[in-house]
Design a protein around this motif. Structure first.
Motif, PDB file in Angstrom:
ATOM      1  N   THR A 145      -3.172  -9.446   2.635  1.00  0.00           N
ATOM      2  CA  THR A 145      -4.562  -9.343   2.198  1.00  0.00           C
ATOM      3  C   THR A 145      -4.670  -8.380   1.021  1.00  0.00           C
ATOM      4  N   LEU A 146      -3.912  -7.290   1.094  1.00  0.00           N
ATOM      5  CA  LEU A 146      -3.904  -6.300   0.012  1.00  0.00           C
ATOM      6  C   LEU A 146      -3.242  -6.851  -1.229  1.00  0.00           C
ATOM      7  N   ASN A 147      -2.104  -7.518  -1.038  1.00  0.00           N
ATOM      8  CA  ASN A 147      -1.359  -8.076  -2.170  1.00  0.00           C
ATOM      9  C   ASN A 147      -0.641  -9.348  -1.730  1.00  0.00           C
ATOM     10  N   PRO A 148      -1.224 -10.509  -2.024  1.00  0.00           N
ATOM     11  CA  PRO A 148      -0.639 -11.788  -1.597  1.00  0.00           C
ATOM     12  C   PRO A 148       0.752 -12.047  -2.155  1.00  0.00           C
ATOM     13  N   GLU A 149       1.155 -11.311  -3.192  1.00  0.00           N
ATOM     14  CA  GLU A 149       2.450 -11.550  -3.823  1.00  0.00           C
ATOM     15  C   GLU A 149       3.587 -10.760  -3.182  1.00  0.00           C
ATOM     16  N   LEU A 150       3.262  -9.855  -2.255  1.00  0.00           N
ATOM     17  CA  LEU A 150       4.305  -9.063  -1.602  1.00  0.00           C
ATOM     18  C   LEU A 150       5.304  -9.967  -0.886  1.00  0.00           C
ATOM     19  N   LYS A 151       6.575  -9.626  -1.010  1.00  0.00           N
ATOM     20  CA  LYS A 151       7.629 -10.396  -0.357  1.00  0.00           C
ATOM     21  C   LYS A 151       8.187  -9.602   0.823  1.00  0.00           C
ATOM     22  N   TYR A 152       8.693 -10.348   1.828  1.00  0.00           N
ATOM     23  CA  TYR A 152       9.183  -9.742   3.058  1.00  0.00           C
ATOM     24  C   TYR A 152      10.634 -10.114   3.323  1.00  0.00           C
ATOM     25  N   GLN A 196      -2.759   0.715   9.657  1.00  0.00           N
ATOM     26  CA  GLN A 196      -4.101   0.229   9.942  1.00  0.00           C
ATOM     27  C   GLN A 196      -5.160   1.310   9.776  1.00  0.00           C
ATOM     28  N   HIS A 197      -4.707   2.523   9.495  1.00  0.00           N
ATOM     29  CA  HIS A 197      -5.641   3.633   9.347  1.00  0.00           C
ATOM     30  C   HIS A 197      -5.494   4.304   7.982  1.00  0.00           C
ATOM     31  N   GLY A 198      -5.183   3.489   6.976  1.00  0.00           N
ATOM     32  CA  GLY A 198      -5.182   3.987   5.605  1.00  0.00           C
ATOM     33  C   GLY A 198      -3.838   4.062   4.923  1.00  0.00           C
ATOM     34  N   ASP A 199      -2.739   4.171   5.710  1.00  0.00           N
ATOM     35  CA  ASP A 199      -1.420   4.317   5.087  1.00  0.00           C
ATOM     36  C   ASP A 199      -0.947   3.055   4.384  1.00  0.00           C
ATOM     37  N   LEU A 200      -1.640   1.941   4.612  1.00  0.00           N
ATOM     38  CA  LEU A 200      -1.314   0.701   3.901  1.00  0.00           C
ATOM     39  C   LEU A 200      -1.421   0.900   2.395  1.00  0.00           C
ATOM     40  N   GLY A 201      -2.196   1.909   2.006  1.00  0.00           N
ATOM     41  CA  GLY A 201      -2.395   2.199   0.586  1.00  0.00           C
ATOM     42  C   GLY A 201      -1.136   2.628  -0.143  1.00  0.00           C
ATOM     43  N   VAL A 202      -0.051   2.855   0.592  1.00  0.00           N
ATOM     44  CA  VAL A 202       1.215   3.207  -0.053  1.00  0.00           C
ATOM     45  C   VAL A 202       1.796   2.018  -0.812  1.00  0.00           C
ATOM     46  N   LEU A 203       1.367   0.810  -0.460  1.00  0.00           N
ATOM     47  CA  LEU A 203       1.902  -0.396  -1.085  1.00  0.00           C
ATOM     48  C   LEU A 203       1.364  -0.569  -2.495  1.00  0.00           C
ATOM     49  N   GLN A 204       2.276  -0.839  -3.424  1.00  0.00           N
ATOM     50  CA  GLN A 204       1.925  -1.029  -4.828  1.00  0.00           C
ATOM     51  C   GLN A 204       2.576  -2.300  -5.370  1.00  0.00           C
ATOM     52  N   LYS A 205       2.223  -2.618  -6.591  1.00  0.00           N
ATOM     53  CA  LYS A 205       2.798  -3.772  -7.262  1.00  0.00           C
ATOM     54  C   LYS A 205       4.320  -3.643  -7.321  1.00  0.00           C
ATOM     55  N   ASN A 206       4.992  -4.755  -7.103  1.00  0.00           N
ATOM     56  CA  ASN A 206       6.457  -4.855  -7.142  1.00  0.00           C
ATOM     57  C   ASN A 206       7.162  -4.255  -5.935  1.00  0.00           C
TER      58      ASN A 206
END
Length: 200
Positions: free
Chosen positions: A112-119, A78-88
């Motif tokens: 919100t960053l990437n609606p295609e991310l799977k969990y 919530q303080h910026g580390d979400l930016g580690v997430l990339q395509k695929n």
């Protein structure tokens, strides 16, 4: 004390044996292989508290076996580390209750960053917000904690660790991961020396 220890071991062992085994494991391994091994994404694990420590362990084990993986702390996300997430990329989220606020919030932020991310979710609660949000849900079987208070994460974290081991080993099997590849990733210490000997 010896009797007590034997009882604890029996309870923990039985909890592992009671892990529900479904085709969700095959689907989870297929998703890891597809997103990380084939599409060059990475596995991003997350959890809060004790579950977070298990998530971190799973990430480092995957790294040494050919699946690039990082641990994302849900609060730091919530303080910026979400930016580690990339395509695929692929998220592996761990929460015993499936209601951990920081993890539930992480799913919303990640989408919100990437609606295609799977969990992939590891939880004891199939009706929890995380389970319902997941693409694949791996259930722990909701074991009782061996803690005398029935509160401290003990048996639940044992089961989570075993589930992580299953994912790692079955992914290794699917990608045909070799001792030669292992030695390239694990150079130091006894394991590094042993893997280089075996790869000759």
């Amino acid at each position: 004390m010896l009797t007590s220890i034997n009882e604890l071991l029996e309870k923990e062992a039985q909890a592992v044996k009671n892990i529900p085994i479904t085709d969700a494991y095959e689907k989870a391994v297929e998703l890891i292989v597809e997103q990380v091994h084939n599409k060059n994404g990475k596995l991003v694990t997350s959890g809060m508290g004790k579950a977070g420590q298990i998530a971190m362990n799973i990430a480092t084990t995957f790294c040494s076996t050919g699946i690039p993986s990082v641990f994302l702390h849900p609060s730091e996300a919530q303080h910026g580390d979400l930016g580690v997430l990339q395509k695929n990329d692929l998220l592996l989220l761990i929460s015993n209750s499936g209601k951990t606020r920081e993890i539930v919030e992480l799913t919303k932020l990640a989408h919100t960053l990437n609606p295609e991310l799977k969990y992939i979710v590891i939880t004891s609660n199939p009706e929890s917000p995380l389970a319902e949000e997941s693409d694949i849900c791996l259930l722990t079987g909701h074991p009782n904690e061996v803690c005398l208070l029935g509160m401290t994460p003990t048996t639940s974290t044992t089961v989570m660790t075993v589930i992580g081991d299953i994912l790692v080993v079955e992914t290794m099997r699917r990608t045909c991961f070799t001792i030669e590849e292992y030695s390239k990733r694990h150079h130091g210490g006894y394991l590094g020396e042993k893997s280089r000997e075996l790869s000759k």
